[in-house]
Write a protein that holds these residues in place. Structure first.
Motif, PDB file in Angstrom:
ATOM      1  N   GLN A 200       7.228  13.702  -0.280  1.00 25.67           N
ATOM      2  CA  GLN A 200       8.068  13.757   0.923  1.00 25.67           C
ATOM      3  C   GLN A 200       8.325  12.356   1.491  1.00 25.67           C
ATOM      4  N   SER A 201       7.953  11.319   0.716  1.00 27.34           N
ATOM      5  CA  SER A 201       8.215   9.911   1.047  1.00 27.34           C
ATOM      6  C   SER A 201       7.353   9.380   2.177  1.00 27.34           C
ATOM      7  N   GLU A 202       6.263  10.062   2.508  1.00 29.45           N
ATOM      8  CA  GLU A 202       5.341   9.577   3.538  1.00 29.45           C
ATOM      9  C   GLU A 202       4.341   8.608   2.921  1.00 29.45           C
ATOM     10  N   CYS A 203       4.172   7.455   3.564  1.00 29.50           N
ATOM     11  CA  CYS A 203       3.238   6.436   3.082  1.00 29.50           C
ATOM     12  C   CYS A 203       2.031   6.339   4.011  1.00 29.50           C
ATOM     13  N   HIS A 204       0.861   6.339   3.436  1.00 34.81           N
ATOM     14  CA  HIS A 204      -0.378   6.125   4.183  1.00 34.81           C
ATOM     15  C   HIS A 204      -1.082   4.923   3.571  1.00 34.81           C
ATOM     16  N   PHE A 205      -1.474   3.955   4.419  1.00 36.22           N
ATOM     17  CA  PHE A 205      -2.027   2.691   3.956  1.00 36.22           C
ATOM     18  C   PHE A 205      -3.523   2.603   4.247  1.00 36.22           C
ATOM     19  N   PHE A 206      -4.262   2.107   3.260  1.00 38.77           N
ATOM     20  CA  PHE A 206      -5.631   1.695   3.511  1.00 38.77           C
ATOM     21  C   PHE A 206      -5.606   0.292   4.136  1.00 38.77           C
ATOM     22  N   PRO A 207      -6.708  -0.137   4.760  1.00 43.88           N
ATOM     23  CA  PRO A 207      -6.720  -1.473   5.370  1.00 43.88           C
ATOM     24  C   PRO A 207      -6.445  -2.576   4.344  1.00 43.88           C
ATOM     25  N   VAL A 208      -5.829  -3.653   4.807  1.00 40.72           N
ATOM     26  CA  VAL A 208      -5.560  -4.809   3.949  1.00 40.72           C
ATOM     27  C   VAL A 208      -6.886  -5.464   3.564  1.00 40.72           C
ATOM     28  N   THR A 209      -7.002  -5.813   2.287  1.00 44.85           N
ATOM     29  CA  THR A 209      -8.240  -6.337   1.724  1.00 44.85           C
ATOM     30  C   THR A 209      -8.053  -7.782   1.286  1.00 44.85           C
ATOM     31  N   GLU A 210      -9.070  -8.603   1.480  1.00 36.64           N
ATOM     32  CA  GLU A 210      -9.041  -9.995   1.030  1.00 36.64           C
ATOM     33  C   GLU A 210      -9.872 -10.125  -0.241  1.00 36.64           C
ATOM     34  N   ASN A 211      -9.317 -10.799  -1.248  1.00 38.54           N
ATOM     35  CA  ASN A 211      -9.931 -10.822  -2.574  1.00 38.54           C
ATOM     36  C   ASN A 211     -10.233 -12.245  -3.039  1.00 38.54           C
ATOM     37  N   MET A 212     -11.327 -12.383  -3.770  1.00 38.45           N
ATOM     38  CA  MET A 212     -11.683 -13.651  -4.394  1.00 38.45           C
ATOM     39  C   MET A 212     -11.910 -13.420  -5.879  1.00 38.45           C
ATOM     40  N   HIS A 213     -11.323 -14.296  -6.703  1.00 41.25           N
ATOM     41  CA  HIS A 213     -11.423 -14.171  -8.153  1.00 41.25           C
ATOM     42  C   HIS A 213     -12.248 -15.305  -8.747  1.00 41.25           C
ATOM     43  N   VAL A 235       2.720  -7.131   5.075  1.00 44.31           N
ATOM     44  CA  VAL A 235       2.158  -6.580   3.840  1.00 44.31           C
ATOM     45  C   VAL A 235       2.543  -5.117   3.681  1.00 44.31           C
ATOM     46  N   CYS A 236       2.335  -4.329   4.722  1.00 49.19           N
ATOM     47  CA  CYS A 236       2.631  -2.899   4.642  1.00 49.19           C
ATOM     48  C   CYS A 236       4.128  -2.648   4.496  1.00 49.19           C
ATOM     49  N   GLU A 237       4.949  -3.439   5.185  1.00 51.47           N
ATOM     50  CA  GLU A 237       6.395  -3.274   5.073  1.00 51.47           C
ATOM     51  C   GLU A 237       6.877  -3.599   3.660  1.00 51.47           C
ATOM     52  N   SER A 238       6.371  -4.677   3.069  1.00 50.57           N
ATOM     53  CA  SER A 238       6.761  -5.047   1.709  1.00 50.57           C
ATOM     54  C   SER A 238       6.307  -3.990   0.708  1.00 50.57           C
ATOM     55  N   ALA A 239       5.065  -3.513   0.853  1.00 51.68           N
ATOM     56  CA  ALA A 239       4.555  -2.486  -0.053  1.00 51.68           C
ATOM     57  C   ALA A 239       5.360  -1.193   0.084  1.00 51.68           C
ATOM     58  N   ARG A 240       5.701  -0.835   1.322  1.00 49.98           N
ATOM     59  CA  ARG A 240       6.506   0.365   1.541  1.00 49.98           C
ATOM     60  C   ARG A 240       7.889   0.220   0.887  1.00 49.98           C
ATOM     61  N   ARG A 241       8.485  -0.958   1.014  1.00 57.29           N
ATOM     62  CA  ARG A 241       9.811  -1.161   0.430  1.00 57.29           C
ATOM     63  C   ARG A 241       9.764  -1.010  -1.095  1.00 57.29           C
ATOM     64  N   ILE A 242       8.712  -1.542  -1.702  1.00 62.28           N
ATOM     65  CA  ILE A 242       8.558  -1.405  -3.156  1.00 62.28           C
ATOM     66  C   ILE A 242       8.398   0.067  -3.538  1.00 62.28           C
ATOM     67  N   ALA A 243       7.522   0.777  -2.829  1.00 65.03           N
ATOM     68  CA  ALA A 243       7.277   2.193  -3.138  1.00 65.03           C
ATOM     69  C   ALA A 243       8.539   3.029  -2.940  1.00 65.03           C
ATOM     70  N   ASP A 244       9.269   2.758  -1.863  1.00 63.52           N
ATOM     71  CA  ASP A 244      10.493   3.512  -1.607  1.00 63.52           C
ATOM     72  C   ASP A 244      11.542   3.242  -2.687  1.00 63.52           C
ATOM     73  N   ALA A 245      11.678   1.981  -3.090  1.00 61.64           N
ATOM     74  CA  ALA A 245      12.677   1.634  -4.103  1.00 61.64           C
ATOM     75  C   ALA A 245      12.360   2.270  -5.450  1.00 61.64           C
ATOM     76  N   LEU A 246      11.089   2.502  -5.719  1.00 65.50           N
ATOM     77  CA  LEU A 246      10.673   3.167  -6.955  1.00 65.50           C
ATOM     78  C   LEU A 246      10.683   4.686  -6.832  1.00 65.50           C
ATOM     79  N   ALA A 247      10.972   5.207  -5.615  1.00 64.42           N
ATOM     80  CA  ALA A 247      10.788   6.639  -5.338  1.00 64.42           C
ATOM     81  C   ALA A 247       9.396   7.047  -5.798  1.00 64.42           C
ATOM     82  N   TYR A 248       8.427   6.228  -5.408  1.00 65.80           N
ATOM     83  CA  TYR A 248       7.068   6.330  -5.940  1.00 65.80           C
ATOM     84  C   TYR A 248       6.361   7.578  -5.446  1.00 65.80           C
ATOM     85  N   HIS A 249       5.535   8.143  -6.317  1.00 62.58           N
ATOM     86  CA  HIS A 249       4.705   9.295  -5.972  1.00 62.58           C
ATOM     87  C   HIS A 249       3.303   9.034  -6.511  1.00 62.58           C
ATOM     88  N   GLY A 250       2.335   8.896  -5.604  1.00 65.02           N
ATOM     89  CA  GLY A 250       0.970   8.636  -6.034  1.00 65.02           C
ATOM     90  C   GLY A 250       0.346   7.485  -5.273  1.00 65.02           C
TER      91      GLY A 250
END
Length: 390
Positions: A200-213, A235-250
């Motif tokens: 149904q195109s609803e996005c739920h975000f986990f908290p933003v994480t900081e990573n060290m490699h 971050v959330c807006e960019s991720a949402r735009r990517i998911a929406d453009a892919l019609a992503y599910h999952g």
């Protein structure tokens, strides 16, 4: 897609630790699980109700898998797109779709797609023939990073190059497979976010994480990330735009770089590094520190159910445990077990190798106001104690 009730069969392509954690969530919710992985002793396959041990090119196995599963997901992205297309043709819902997988498993396609929808990426240039390398060095300033377009992960298939001649030599040495060249930026932070997007195109975000490699492999993730609210929103807006453009599910993971703005010399740039069409190593903390885990969300998205809340209950630092710790013998887990705020997760892999992810531990903060620098320092000390005892 109608919702799937407990008792339905959920399939997963791939049998590593991400599949293992998916199987645990699915079974806890009452679902039957089928893992398709060629390895005889894959962690997820050993835990699943059924393990199909054939190559992904096996047609009979594809027919069996399609007949067994009410819905299918991915454990890693190096799955043949043709197999996912076959499952979709047979009417088996697959989350994510073949289209999303096609974009995510090729760096040239991925970066071009993200750029074309108006989201900033690291500066890049595609390499398909030797002549492209000279063009890349004209467009981008060295040092650069040469990456194979496909099959690279955990630092594999990545090379720092200072000159076109060096890049040409490496390109020839790896068989002239398609590659991408990226600018090597001055990074201030690496961060990521994981989202669950419903049909149904609803996005739920986990908290933003900081990573060290370290050596191209994720060493440590901490949450919440030490970034301000404006960065979190971007971050959330960019991720949402990517998911929406892919019609992503999952479940989708998006990795970002925060880099110095080398054009103006002032401020910072938020740039997408890559996407992963699945749960992600940097989201393992969700099992212990959030009101739901990324694997719970993966199950629910597959089953057509509403997403759960993603509230952070406690700050956390997650540390990967690589095969280097098993150099002599099994690590001394009592070092971790003495602390009730540490959760240890081992993946059940039979063979330890340097650089291979064998498990992780998650150190929880005592409350939401915990000092993140102190928490990270304590997590690092525990890791050092394990190394010293190895």
């Amino acid at each position: 897609m109608k919702s799937l009730a407990p008792g339905a069969t959920l399939g997963v392509l791939g049998g590593g630790q991400l599949g293992l954690m998916f199987v645990a969530s699915a079974q806890a919710m009452g679902y039957r699980t089928v893992v398709w992985d060629p390895s005889m002793d894959s962690p997820a396959g050993c835990a699943a109700d059924l393990h199909i041990r054939q190559m992904f090119s096996d047609q009979a196995a594809a027919v069996q898998f399609a007949s067994e599963c009410d819905a299918v997901t991915l454990e890693f992205e190096n799955v043949p797109v043709q197999l996912v297309e076959y499952l979709e043709y047979e009417g088996v819902p697959v989350a994510p779709s073949a289209r999303a997988l096609c974009v995510a498993q090729d760096r040239i396609t991925e970066k071009t797609f993200i750029r074309d929808i108006g989201v900033h990426t690291t500066p890049f240039y595609p390499i398909r023939q030797v002549a492209d390398i000279d063009d890349a060095f004209e467009h981008l300033s060295p040092p650069l990073i040469l990456k194979t377009a496909q099959l690279g992960y955990d630092g594999k298939g990545q090379y720092i190059v200072d000159t076109a001649e060096q890049a040409i030599s490496l390109f020839n040495g790896i068989g002239k497979v398609p590659c991408i060249v990226e600018s090597r930026l001055q990074l201030s932070r690496e961060i990521s976010v994981i989202l669950a997007r419903s049909q149904q195109s609803e996005c739920h975000f986990f908290p933003v994480t900081e990573n060290m490699h370290r050596n191209g492999i994720l060493h440590l993730s901490k949450v919440p990330a030490s970034v301000d609210e404006s960065i979190r929103m971007q971050v959330c807006e960019s991720a949402r735009r990517i998911a929406d453009a892919l019609a992503y599910h999952g479940v989708l993971a998006v990795e970002f770089f925060i880099a110095k703005d080398e054009i103006t010399g002032n401020g910072e740039m938020l740039l997408v590094n890559e996407i992963a069409p699945r749960p992600h190593n940097s989201g393992h903390y969700t099992i212990d520190a959030c009101s739901s885990s990324q694997f719970d969300q993966q199950v629910r998205m597959m089953c057509g159910l509403p997403a759960l809340e993603t509230q952070l209950l406690r700050p956390a630092v997650m540390v990967n445990l690589l095969g280097d710790l098993w150099e002599v013998d099994e690590p001394n887990w009592e070092i971790l077990r003495e602390n009730p705020l540490i959760e240890l997760h081992l993946y059940g892999k039979n063979q330890a190798r340097p650089g291979r992810k064998m498990g992780h531990f998650c150190l929880l903060g005592e409350n939401l106001n915990a000092d993140m620098e102190a928490l990270q320092a304590r997590a690092e000390r525990y890791h050092q104690l394990l190394l010293a005892d190895a």
